[in-house]
Scaffold this motif. Structure first.
Motif, PDB file in Angstrom:
ATOM      1  N   PRO A  32       0.827  -1.219   0.000  1.00  0.00           N
ATOM      2  CA  PRO A  32       0.000   0.000   0.000  1.00  0.00           C
ATOM      3  C   PRO A  32       0.859   1.267   0.000  1.00  0.00           C
ATOM      4  CG  PRO A  32      -0.753  -1.576   1.657  1.00  0.00           C
ATOM      5  CD  PRO A  32       0.552  -2.088   1.152  1.00  0.00           C
ATOM      6  N   GLU A  33       0.433   2.253  -0.767  1.00  0.00           N
ATOM      7  CA  GLU A  33       1.131   3.533  -0.850  1.00  0.00           C
ATOM      8  C   GLU A  33       0.180   4.629  -0.372  1.00  0.00           C
ATOM      9  OE1 GLU A  33       3.126   6.530  -4.182  1.00  0.00           O
ATOM     10  OE2 GLU A  33       2.529   4.479  -4.712  1.00  0.00           O
ATOM     11  N   PHE A  34       0.579   5.361   0.638  1.00  0.00           N
ATOM     12  CA  PHE A  34      -0.274   6.398   1.229  1.00  0.00           C
ATOM     13  C   PHE A  34      -0.490   7.537   0.234  1.00  0.00           C
ATOM     14  CE2 PHE A  34      -0.913  10.318   3.693  1.00  0.00           C
ATOM     15  CZ  PHE A  34      -2.015   9.935   4.445  1.00  0.00           C
ATOM     16  N   ILE A  35      -1.783   7.881  -0.001  1.00  0.00           N
ATOM     17  CA  ILE A  35      -2.115   8.969  -0.925  1.00  0.00           C
ATOM     18  C   ILE A  35      -3.076   9.961  -0.287  1.00  0.00           C
ATOM     19  CG2 ILE A  35      -1.713   7.616  -3.020  1.00  0.00           C
ATOM     20  CD1 ILE A  35      -4.723   7.162  -3.185  1.00  0.00           C
ATOM     21  N   GLY A  36      -3.294   9.867   1.002  1.00  0.00           N
ATOM     22  CA  GLY A  36      -4.142  10.833   1.696  1.00  0.00           C
ATOM     23  C   GLY A  36      -5.610  10.708   1.327  1.00  0.00           C
ATOM     24  N   LEU A  37      -6.234  11.826   0.986  1.00  0.00           N
ATOM     25  CA  LEU A  37      -7.666  11.874   0.699  1.00  0.00           C
ATOM     26  C   LEU A  37      -7.986  11.756  -0.782  1.00  0.00           C
ATOM     27  CD1 LEU A  37      -8.690  14.756   3.135  1.00  0.00           C
ATOM     28  CD2 LEU A  37      -8.966  12.301   3.503  1.00  0.00           C
ATOM     29  N   ASP A  38      -7.025  11.349  -1.600  1.00  0.00           N
ATOM     30  CA  ASP A  38      -7.248  11.284  -3.050  1.00  0.00           C
ATOM     31  C   ASP A  38      -8.389  10.342  -3.410  1.00  0.00           C
ATOM     32  OD1 ASP A  38      -5.236  13.054  -3.299  1.00  0.00           O
ATOM     33  OD2 ASP A  38      -3.776  11.687  -4.195  1.00  0.00           O
ATOM     34  N   ASN A  39      -8.470   9.197  -2.733  1.00  0.00           N
ATOM     35  CA  ASN A  39      -9.559   8.256  -3.038  1.00  0.00           C
ATOM     36  C   ASN A  39     -10.924   8.878  -2.759  1.00  0.00           C
ATOM     37  OD1 ASN A  39      -7.917   6.122  -3.878  1.00  0.00           O
ATOM     38  ND2 ASN A  39      -7.616   5.393  -1.774  1.00  0.00           N
ATOM     39  N   PHE A  40     -11.039   9.616  -1.671  1.00  0.00           N
ATOM     40  CA  PHE A  40     -12.313  10.232  -1.317  1.00  0.00           C
ATOM     41  C   PHE A  40     -12.654  11.372  -2.274  1.00  0.00           C
ATOM     42  CE2 PHE A  40     -10.764   8.247   2.548  1.00  0.00           C
ATOM     43  CZ  PHE A  40     -11.884   7.575   3.000  1.00  0.00           C
ATOM     44  N   ARG A  41     -11.654  12.156  -2.670  1.00  0.00           N
ATOM     45  CA  ARG A  41     -11.903  13.225  -3.632  1.00  0.00           C
ATOM     46  C   ARG A  41     -12.355  12.657  -4.973  1.00  0.00           C
ATOM     47  NH1 ARG A  41      -7.571  16.221  -1.003  1.00  0.00           N
ATOM     48  NH2 ARG A  41      -6.043  15.000  -2.153  1.00  0.00           N
ATOM     49  N   GLU A  42     -11.723  11.565  -5.396  1.00  0.00           N
ATOM     50  CA  GLU A  42     -12.109  10.932  -6.652  1.00  0.00           C
ATOM     51  C   GLU A  42     -13.536  10.391  -6.568  1.00  0.00           C
ATOM     52  OE1 GLU A  42     -11.982   9.506 -10.506  1.00  0.00           O
ATOM     53  OE2 GLU A  42     -10.555  10.825  -9.493  1.00  0.00           O
ATOM     54  N   MET A  43     -13.864   9.794  -5.441  1.00  0.00           N
ATOM     55  CA  MET A  43     -15.180   9.178  -5.280  1.00  0.00           C
ATOM     56  C   MET A  43     -16.288  10.224  -5.221  1.00  0.00           C
ATOM     57  SD  MET A  43     -16.407   6.491  -2.341  1.00  0.00           S
ATOM     58  CE  MET A  43     -16.014   7.616  -1.009  1.00  0.00           C
ATOM     59  N   PHE A  44     -16.096  11.255  -4.408  1.00  0.00           N
ATOM     60  CA  PHE A  44     -17.152  12.238  -4.183  1.00  0.00           C
ATOM     61  C   PHE A  44     -17.260  13.279  -5.293  1.00  0.00           C
ATOM     62  CE2 PHE A  44     -16.413  11.057   0.384  1.00  0.00           C
ATOM     63  CZ  PHE A  44     -17.649  10.467   0.572  1.00  0.00           C
ATOM     64  N   LEU A  45     -16.150  13.629  -5.916  1.00  0.00           N
ATOM     65  CA  LEU A  45     -16.142  14.769  -6.837  1.00  0.00           C
ATOM     66  C   LEU A  45     -16.015  14.399  -8.306  1.00  0.00           C
ATOM     67  CD1 LEU A  45     -13.815  17.177  -4.807  1.00  0.00           C
ATOM     68  CD2 LEU A  45     -16.315  17.063  -4.795  1.00  0.00           C
ATOM     69  N   HIS A  46     -15.417  13.255  -8.612  1.00  0.00           N
ATOM     70  CA  HIS A  46     -15.106  12.963 -10.008  1.00  0.00           C
ATOM     71  C   HIS A  46     -15.712  11.656 -10.526  1.00  0.00           C
ATOM     72  CE1 HIS A  46     -12.300  16.291  -9.797  1.00  0.00           C
ATOM     73  NE2 HIS A  46     -11.667  15.717  -8.782  1.00  0.00           N
ATOM     74  N   ASP A  47     -16.356  10.888  -9.680  1.00  0.00           N
ATOM     75  CA  ASP A  47     -16.920   9.604 -10.117  1.00  0.00           C
ATOM     76  C   ASP A  47     -18.440   9.723 -10.180  1.00  0.00           C
ATOM     77  OD1 ASP A  47     -17.533   7.044 -10.753  1.00  0.00           O
ATOM     78  OD2 ASP A  47     -16.687   6.122  -8.958  1.00  0.00           O
ATOM     79  N   PRO A  48     -19.021   9.898 -11.381  1.00  0.00           N
ATOM     80  CA  PRO A  48     -20.489  10.048 -11.475  1.00  0.00           C
ATOM     81  C   PRO A  48     -21.237   8.786 -11.075  1.00  0.00           C
ATOM     82  CG  PRO A  48     -19.525   9.828 -13.657  1.00  0.00           C
ATOM     83  CD  PRO A  48     -18.376   9.952 -12.706  1.00  0.00           C
ATOM     84  N   ALA A  49     -20.589   7.625 -11.202  1.00  0.00           N
ATOM     85  CA  ALA A  49     -21.275   6.371 -10.853  1.00  0.00           C
ATOM     86  C   ALA A  49     -21.507   6.256  -9.354  1.00  0.00           C
ATOM     87  CB  ALA A  49     -20.473   5.171 -11.348  1.00  0.00           C
ATOM     88  N   TYR A  50     -20.723   6.960  -8.550  1.00  0.00           N
ATOM     89  CA  TYR A  50     -20.869   6.855  -7.091  1.00  0.00           C
ATOM     90  C   TYR A  50     -22.238   7.334  -6.638  1.00  0.00           C
ATOM     91  CZ  TYR A  50     -20.393   7.970  -2.158  1.00  0.00           C
ATOM     92  OH  TYR A  50     -20.602   8.057  -0.806  1.00  0.00           O
ATOM     93  N   TRP A  51     -22.653   8.515  -7.084  1.00  0.00           N
ATOM     94  CA  TRP A  51     -23.931   9.066  -6.630  1.00  0.00           C
ATOM     95  C   TRP A  51     -25.106   8.296  -7.208  1.00  0.00           C
ATOM     96  CZ3 TRP A  51     -23.564  11.731  -2.513  1.00  0.00           C
ATOM     97  CH2 TRP A  51     -22.421  12.506  -2.270  1.00  0.00           C
TER      98      TRP A  51
END
Length: 220
Positions: A32-51
């Motif tokens: 695992p490589e630490f990337i901070g909040l990038d996964n959450f930003r991608e999920m909430f802001l850039h992934d239309p399938a999430y909502w």
């Protein structure tokens, strides 16, 4: 001490381990490589399938939980009647709960088949529309909800146990005072079943948010 160890091993560690992995980029092969909040930003802001997934999950959970409570309570009331051979019916109604979710989804793939499924065959014989249950976006959600109503055995058993705990004296006294079956059910049975209803409500919500295998099999 032993119980605490098993709780920490099988409950606490997986929860915090999953939370820690959510802050990393991990593909199982590499560490695992630490990337901070990038996964959450991608999920909430850039992934239309999430909502879309959130909306569908909320709709499915709301509809399936309410319908499961209504149907399981109705079945429990019927199975609580002292008629001959009722134990056989109790076993038959519980059997679908033993079927694995993948197997149940495969069975429903056949039942909801657009061309030769038995459900559309019955609807067609009655002159009713025969929708494409699994490919039409307007009917895929109802099909999944119906699939979720099939294994009601556990909820029925819980309701049945609750019905057995209701004092018969209260029901007999209400009947003597002229209360109808409906009034006894609303005024006595439902209030005394409140803890059982709450239990089935909570477990039903948890189950509805864990549905994955059925949608995956049907979607494929």
């Amino acid at each position: 001490m032993e119980t605490t160890f098993y709780v920490a091993l099988w409950l606490i560690y997986p929860v915090f381990g999953t939370l820690a992995l959510s802050f990393t980029e991990y593909n199982i092969i590499k560490p695992p490589e630490f990337i901070g909040l990038d996964n959450f930003r991608e999920m909430f802001l850039h992934d239309p399938a999430y909502w879309i997934a959130v909306r569908n999950t909320v709709i499915y959970a709301g509809a399936s939980v309410v319908l499961r409570l209504v149907f399981s309570l109705s079945l429990a009331v019927v199975l609580n009647m002292g008629v001959r051979g009722i134990s056989v019916y109790r076993v038959l109604f519980y059997l679908p709960a033993l079927v694995p979710p993948v197997v149940a989804a495969i069975i429903f793939l056949f039942m909801f088949n657009y061309t030769n499924g038995p459900i559309n065959a019955v609807l067609g014989s009655l002159g009713l529309p025969t929708p494409d249950w699994l490919l039409d976006p307007n009917w895929a959600m109802p099909a999944l909800i119906i699939l979720g109503l099939w294994p009601l055995g556990i909820e029925v058993l819980v309701f049945l146990a609750g019905l057995k705990q209701i004092p018969q004296d209260l029901l007999d006294a209400a009947a003597t005072d002229g209360a109808s079956n409906f009034r006894r059910f609303i005024g006595i049975t439902i209030p005394l079943l409140t803890p059982v209803i709450l239990f089935n409500l909570v477990t039903g919500v948890i189950y509805s948010f864990q549905v994955f295998a059925q949608a995956l099999v049907i979607g494929d």
